[in-house]
Write a protein that holds these residues in place. Structure first.
Motif, PDB file in Angstrom:
ATOM      1  N   ILE A   1       0.844  -1.202   0.000  1.00  0.00           N
ATOM      2  CA  ILE A   1       0.000   0.000   0.000  1.00  0.00           C
ATOM      3  C   ILE A   1       0.872   1.241   0.000  1.00  0.00           C
ATOM      4  O   ILE A   1       0.651   2.173  -0.777  1.00  0.00           O
ATOM      5  CB  ILE A   1      -0.953  -0.016   1.217  1.00  0.00           C
ATOM      6  N   HIS A   2       1.884   1.261   0.848  1.00  0.00           N
ATOM      7  CA  HIS A   2       2.743   2.436   0.943  1.00  0.00           C
ATOM      8  C   HIS A   2       3.564   2.639  -0.327  1.00  0.00           C
ATOM      9  O   HIS A   2       3.596   3.736  -0.883  1.00  0.00           O
ATOM     10  CB  HIS A   2       3.654   2.307   2.166  1.00  0.00           C
TER      11      HIS A   2
ATOM     12  N   LEU B   1      -4.444   8.815  -7.519  1.00  0.00           N
ATOM     13  CA  LEU B   1      -5.592   8.930  -6.626  1.00  0.00           C
ATOM     14  C   LEU B   1      -5.166   9.015  -5.162  1.00  0.00           C
ATOM     15  O   LEU B   1      -5.745   9.750  -4.368  1.00  0.00           O
ATOM     16  CB  LEU B   1      -6.529   7.726  -6.838  1.00  0.00           C
ATOM     17  N   PHE B   2      -4.132   8.286  -4.775  1.00  0.00           N
ATOM     18  CA  PHE B   2      -3.666   8.252  -3.395  1.00  0.00           C
ATOM     19  C   PHE B   2      -2.409   9.100  -3.176  1.00  0.00           C
ATOM     20  O   PHE B   2      -2.147   9.545  -2.073  1.00  0.00           O
ATOM     21  CB  PHE B   2      -3.358   6.813  -2.966  1.00  0.00           C
ATOM     22  N   LYS B   3      -1.640   9.300  -4.231  1.00  0.00           N
ATOM     23  CA  LYS B   3      -0.346   9.977  -4.129  1.00  0.00           C
ATOM     24  C   LYS B   3      -0.484  11.410  -3.617  1.00  0.00           C
ATOM     25  O   LYS B   3       0.306  11.855  -2.791  1.00  0.00           O
ATOM     26  CB  LYS B   3       0.378   9.945  -5.477  1.00  0.00           C
TER      27      LYS B   3
ATOM     28  N   GLY C   1      -2.654  12.811  -1.580  1.00  0.00           N
ATOM     29  CA  GLY C   1      -2.839  12.842  -0.132  1.00  0.00           C
ATOM     30  C   GLY C   1      -1.584  12.440   0.619  1.00  0.00           C
ATOM     31  O   GLY C   1      -1.260  13.006   1.662  1.00  0.00           O
ATOM     32  N   HIS C   2      -0.865  11.467   0.069  1.00  0.00           N
ATOM     33  CA  HIS C   2       0.364  11.032   0.725  1.00  0.00           C
ATOM     34  C   HIS C   2       1.460  12.091   0.587  1.00  0.00           C
ATOM     35  O   HIS C   2       2.248  12.292   1.514  1.00  0.00           O
ATOM     36  CB  HIS C   2       0.827   9.687   0.160  1.00  0.00           C
TER      37      HIS C   2
ATOM     38  N   LEU D   1       0.444   2.142  -3.849  1.00  0.00           N
ATOM     39  CA  LEU D   1      -0.699   3.053  -3.851  1.00  0.00           C
ATOM     40  C   LEU D   1      -0.296   4.476  -3.499  1.00  0.00           C
ATOM     41  O   LEU D   1      -0.609   5.420  -4.226  1.00  0.00           O
ATOM     42  CB  LEU D   1      -1.773   2.575  -2.863  1.00  0.00           C
ATOM     43  N   PHE D   2       0.412   4.638  -2.370  1.00  0.00           N
ATOM     44  CA  PHE D   2       0.698   5.983  -1.879  1.00  0.00           C
ATOM     45  C   PHE D   2       1.802   6.706  -2.651  1.00  0.00           C
ATOM     46  O   PHE D   2       1.877   7.927  -2.612  1.00  0.00           O
ATOM     47  CB  PHE D   2       1.068   5.942  -0.399  1.00  0.00           C
TER      48      PHE D   2
ATOM     49  N   HIS E   1     -12.675   5.201   5.374  1.00  0.00           N
ATOM     50  CA  HIS E   1     -12.105   4.341   4.340  1.00  0.00           C
ATOM     51  C   HIS E   1     -11.692   2.988   4.914  1.00  0.00           C
ATOM     52  O   HIS E   1     -11.964   1.945   4.329  1.00  0.00           O
ATOM     53  CB  HIS E   1     -10.894   5.007   3.675  1.00  0.00           C
ATOM     54  N   SER E   2     -11.014   3.018   6.051  1.00  0.00           N
ATOM     55  CA  SER E   2     -10.556   1.755   6.626  1.00  0.00           C
ATOM     56  C   SER E   2     -11.744   0.896   7.068  1.00  0.00           C
ATOM     57  O   SER E   2     -11.729  -0.326   6.907  1.00  0.00           O
ATOM     58  CB  SER E   2      -9.568   1.982   7.766  1.00  0.00           C
TER      59      SER E   2
ATOM     60  N   VAL F   1      -5.216   7.999   5.831  1.00  0.00           N
ATOM     61  CA  VAL F   1      -6.439   7.325   5.429  1.00  0.00           C
ATOM     62  C   VAL F   1      -7.490   7.583   6.503  1.00  0.00           C
ATOM     63  O   VAL F   1      -7.232   7.378   7.685  1.00  0.00           O
ATOM     64  CB  VAL F   1      -6.199   5.810   5.270  1.00  0.00           C
TER      65      VAL F   1
END
Length: 164
Positions: free
Chosen positions: A45-46, A55-57, A59-60, A49-50, A77-78, A73
């Motif tokens: 995930i790290h 889509l996630f980058k 925010g990270h 995704l991140f 979401h979790s 997150v």
């Protein structure tokens, strides 16, 4: 992110794991399998995704820009993810995943929000994670270095005590 959205998982994940252990028929082998699976999921995930998916980058990237902020997150979401996993995974595996995720959010919170002095058990973790935050594409695992070592993204601590 609201404080509730940031901190809710600190209560919901132990409650989920406890319910699965007490009432869901979770077994020790299942829990251990879930914990091991979480360590790989955390790494993937790290790293993927991140750090790779737009889509996630974004925010990270905000987290990297403001590491002491309460970004991440959201609990909604979790809860959605764990709710979906509840439908397909055995209770023990899900309990292990929840406990692994709890270890991750607790460790990640500690390295960003606690003063951790040299000699403290979390100091090495804090230094490794700080190396990652400096922009190096290394040390994606927070709780364990196992998958960084397997996939060649582990970098040992190279700073002197007191630099963080």
């Amino acid at each position: 992110m609201s404080r509730l959205a940031y901190y809710f998982d600190f209560a919901s994940m132990p409650a989920l794991a406890l319910a699965l252990i007490l009432f869901g028929g979770a077994t020790l082998p299942g829990i251990v399998l879930g914990l091991v699976a979480w360590t790989l999921a955390e790494y993937a995930i790290h790293r993927v995704l991140f750090h790779r998916l737009p889509l996630f980058k974004a925010g990270h990237d905000e987290h990297h820009a403001k590491p002491s902020g309460r970004t991440g997150v959201t609990s909604w979401h979790s809860l959605l993810v764990f709710g979906a996993l509840f439908l397909v995974l055995p209770a023990g595996v899900l309990a292990g995943l929840a406990l692994g995720y709890l270890a991750y959010i607790a460790a990640h919170h500690a390295v960003h929000h606690w003063r951790v002095a040299p000699g403290h058990p979390l100091y090495g973790l804090k230094i490794r994670h700080a190396m990652h935050h400096r922009g190096d594409e290394v040390n994606f695992g927070v709780v364990t270095t196992a998958w960084d070592r397997v996939f060649g993204t582990y970098r040992p601590i190279r700073s002197k005590p007191g630099q963080i």
